[in-house]
Design an enzyme around this catalytic site. Structure first.
Site, PDB file in Angstrom:
ATOM      1  N   TYR A 155      15.070   4.328  94.635  1.00  0.00           N
ATOM      2  CA  TYR A 155      15.551   3.360  93.644  1.00  0.00           C
ATOM      3  C   TYR A 155      15.281   3.928  92.264  1.00  0.00           C
ATOM      4  O   TYR A 155      14.167   4.366  91.978  1.00  0.00           O
ATOM      5  CB  TYR A 155      14.815   2.028  93.828  1.00  0.00           C
ATOM      6  CG  TYR A 155      15.202   0.964  92.817  1.00  0.00           C
ATOM      7  CD1 TYR A 155      16.477   0.394  92.824  1.00  0.00           C
ATOM      8  CD2 TYR A 155      14.291   0.519  91.860  1.00  0.00           C
ATOM      9  CE1 TYR A 155      16.825  -0.586  91.903  1.00  0.00           C
ATOM     10  CE2 TYR A 155      14.631  -0.461  90.937  1.00  0.00           C
ATOM     11  CZ  TYR A 155      15.896  -1.010  90.966  1.00  0.00           C
ATOM     12  OH  TYR A 155      16.232  -1.979  90.053  1.00  0.00           O
ATOM     13  N   ASP A 250      12.155  11.257  88.845  1.00  0.00           N
ATOM     14  CA  ASP A 250      11.966   9.879  88.412  1.00  0.00           C
ATOM     15  C   ASP A 250      10.530   9.493  88.756  1.00  0.00           C
ATOM     16  O   ASP A 250      10.216   9.165  89.888  1.00  0.00           O
ATOM     17  CB  ASP A 250      12.979   8.957  89.098  1.00  0.00           C
ATOM     18  CG  ASP A 250      12.800   7.503  88.658  1.00  0.00           C
ATOM     19  OD1 ASP A 250      11.881   7.233  87.855  1.00  0.00           O
ATOM     20  OD2 ASP A 250      13.578   6.655  89.118  1.00  0.00           O
ATOM     21  N   LYS A 278       6.285   1.955  83.743  1.00  0.00           N
ATOM     22  CA  LYS A 278       5.130   1.264  84.341  1.00  0.00           C
ATOM     23  C   LYS A 278       3.802   1.593  83.652  1.00  0.00           C
ATOM     24  O   LYS A 278       3.498   1.011  82.625  1.00  0.00           O
ATOM     25  CB  LYS A 278       5.093   1.528  85.842  1.00  0.00           C
ATOM     26  CG  LYS A 278       6.379   0.981  86.534  1.00  0.00           C
ATOM     27  CD  LYS A 278       6.310   0.990  88.030  1.00  0.00           C
ATOM     28  CE  LYS A 278       7.644   0.679  88.693  1.00  0.00           C
ATOM     29  NZ  LYS A 278       7.896  -0.711  88.990  1.00  0.00           N
TER      30      LYS A 278
HETATM   31  N1  PLP Z   1      12.656   4.215  88.906  1.00  0.00           N
HETATM   32  C1  PLP Z   1      11.721   3.951  89.821  1.00  0.00           C
HETATM   33  C2  PLP Z   1      11.189   5.059  90.672  1.00  0.00           C
HETATM   34  C3  PLP Z   1      11.245   2.642  89.981  1.00  0.00           C
HETATM   35  O1  PLP Z   1      10.320   2.397  90.907  1.00  0.00           O
HETATM   36  C4  PLP Z   1      11.766   1.628  89.150  1.00  0.00           C
HETATM   37  C5  PLP Z   1      11.291   0.238  89.295  1.00  0.00           C
HETATM   38  O2  PLP Z   1      10.533  -0.110  90.134  1.00  0.00           O
HETATM   39  C6  PLP Z   1      12.745   1.950  88.205  1.00  0.00           C
HETATM   40  C7  PLP Z   1      13.155   3.265  88.102  1.00  0.00           C
HETATM   41  C8  PLP Z   1      13.298   0.907  87.316  1.00  0.00           C
HETATM   42  O3  PLP Z   1      12.359   0.485  86.390  1.00  0.00           O
HETATM   43  P1  PLP Z   1      12.490  -0.937  85.683  1.00  0.00           P
HETATM   44  O4  PLP Z   1      12.257  -1.969  86.737  1.00  0.00           O
HETATM   45  O5  PLP Z   1      11.439  -0.901  84.619  1.00  0.00           O
HETATM   46  O6  PLP Z   1      13.877  -1.005  85.115  1.00  0.00           O
END
Ligand code: PLP
Length: 439
Positions: A155, A250, A278
């Site tokens: 994700y 990511d 985060k």
């Molecule tokens: N990338 C990863 C690996 C994530 O775990 C998340 C959210 O959990 C995101 C991107 C998206 O972040 P946000 O919820 O702050 O938009």
């Protein structure tokens, strides 16, 4: 009251939570501000939280829980950390937002680059979704190519290009892709199984017009917790180089959790671009994308790739981030890692002693488990785990005051506030939960 699924199991009074959720459902789709909070992955009704302190949260009925979700990862110092609260308090006295350069954003940028020198330049944004979406735009502009490759069950936020075989809430809800994503755009997103270098290589090599970027969670946290096979990330690096694609890690979830210096430190593989979120905001809305200077210089106003944000680099969020990263020394990281290992080993032992097929794992302060007798290497394996048993276990744990991620396809976390006493108490409760779940 609770739905029948949970009301038969719950030993604590959650009357007020149910009342608030009834009001919420009238206002918000599913009663929530983000889908996975709705407990659809585990059944029953969410608890409504009133406050948190250290390793614990309390719901609006006054029930206490040891929290292993920690706002889905950001709270590495625990809830209401005095370190973060003090920093917020003093930043707030100067104002809450300026939309102008501040020294705080420079401080946070420098702290990040000290630990992750491969982020030579970076741009702050306010959510992980913004960071990955912007990184992909930049990769497309830099390479002059349109296609991107992601992995099943990873994700990367909810931007259109990523809602293709996404994990996390999308998997929890069982949505294959999202309506509203143009087919033409989705067609530009190639997907391969995580840990399958052969399939990935085939997809990249067969793509006539070339792939702009390979994006990956270096340790997957959005199909549950899945580690890369030895050589997988190295293979992606070599593949990207040979195909002229950029490699994007990511690290919104793994950043400052799997090692003080993230995936580069843990695996020795350097991405061209990295996204973080985060932890770097300490519980406030901050994310960042950054990497090679020659690529980042293409971002406006240095270069032509447009991306902007009214609240980007917000001083309160920057102050929380600076306080968090300053406190998160390698020694503290090691301490949290040790307790995470103790928890995961304890959980594995509970499963083994009760002959429950369980495979638990951790990296740094990120951890997870599957009810599976064999190792889980990709999203297909994750979906083949015993999801029904997970649901029973989740509710039995909640009943006993342990808040786990409410989906089999999410990772859990630890904080500096989870001491030996919390680990011991959690394991005690999880033993009871496991016995109840398999009874
Ligand atoms: N990338 C990863 C690996 C994530 O775990 C998340 C959210 O959990 C995101 C991107 C998206 O972040 P946000 O919820 O702050 O938009």
């Amino acid at each position: 009251m609770r739905s029948s699924f949970a009301s038969t199991r719950h030993m604590t009074n959650v009357t007020r939570s149910a009342e608030v959720m009834a009001r919420a459902r009238d206002l918000f789709p599913g009663g929530v501000s983000s889908p996975v909070r709705a407990f659809r992955g585990v059944g029953g009704e969410p608890i409504v939280v009133a406050r948190g302190e250290g390793a614990r949260i309390w719901d609006v009925d006054g029930n206490e829980y040891i929290d292993f979700v920690l706002s889905w990862g950001p709270l590495i110092l625990g809830h209401a950390s005095p370190i973060v609260l003090d920093a917020l308090d003093s930043a707030m006295q100067n104002g809450t937002s300026f939309g102008m350069p501040t020294e705080l954003e420079v401080q946070l940028g420098e702290l990040i680059r000290q630990r992750m020198p491969h982020l030579e330049m970076m741009r702050f944004v306010s959510s992980g979704t913004e960071a990955t979406m912007s990184a992909i735009r930049l990769a497309r502009a830099f390479t002059g190519r349109d296609a991107v490759l992601k992995f099943d069950g990873c994700y990367h936020g909810h931007a259109d290009s990523f809602l293709v075989r996404a994990g996390s809430g999308v998997a929890t809800l069982g949505l294959p892709d999202s309506p509203g994503v143009p087919a033409e755009l989705a067609a530009l997103t190639l997907t391969a199984p995580f840990n399958d270098l052969e399939a990935t290589t085939r997809l990249v090599r067969d793509n006539k017009r070339g792939v702009a970027a390979i994006i990956v969670e270096p340790i997957v946290g959005n199909s549950g917790f899945i580690v890369p096979d030895r050589g997988f990330l190295e293979g992606l690096r070599a593949l990207a180089d040979s195909a002229g694609a950029l490699l994007i890690f990511d690290e919104v979830m793994t950043g400052f959790r799997i090692a003080p210096g993230g995936a580069k430190e843990r695996f020795g593989v350097t991405a061209d671009l990295t996204t973080l979120g985060k932890v770097i905001g300490g519980g406030l809305p901050v994310a960042v994308y950054g990497g090679r200077r020659d690529i980042m210089e293409r971002v406006a106003p240095s270069g032509p790739v447009y991306q902007a944000g009214t609240l980007s680099g917000n001083p309160l969020a920057m102050a929380a981030g600076v306080a968090t990263l300053t406190a998160l020394t390698p020694a503290l990281h090691a301490r949290i890692e040790k307790r995470t290992s103790a928890l995961v080993e304890g959980l594995q032992k509970i499963g083994d002693d009760l002959s429950v097929p369980l495979t638990a794992g951790c990296a740094g302060s990120m951890w997870g488990f599957f009810f599976s007798s064999k190792p889980v290497r990709n999203f297909t394996d994750a979906k083949a785990s015993d999801v029904k048993l997970f649901r029973r276990f989740f509710h039995a744990a909640l009943d006993r005051g342990v808040y786990l991620a409410p989906s089999p396809f999410e990772a859990c976390f630890m904080s500096a506030a989870h001491g030996d006493a919390e680990v011991e108490s959690a394991l005690d409760r999880l033993l009871g939960a496991m016995e109840a779940a398999v009874a």
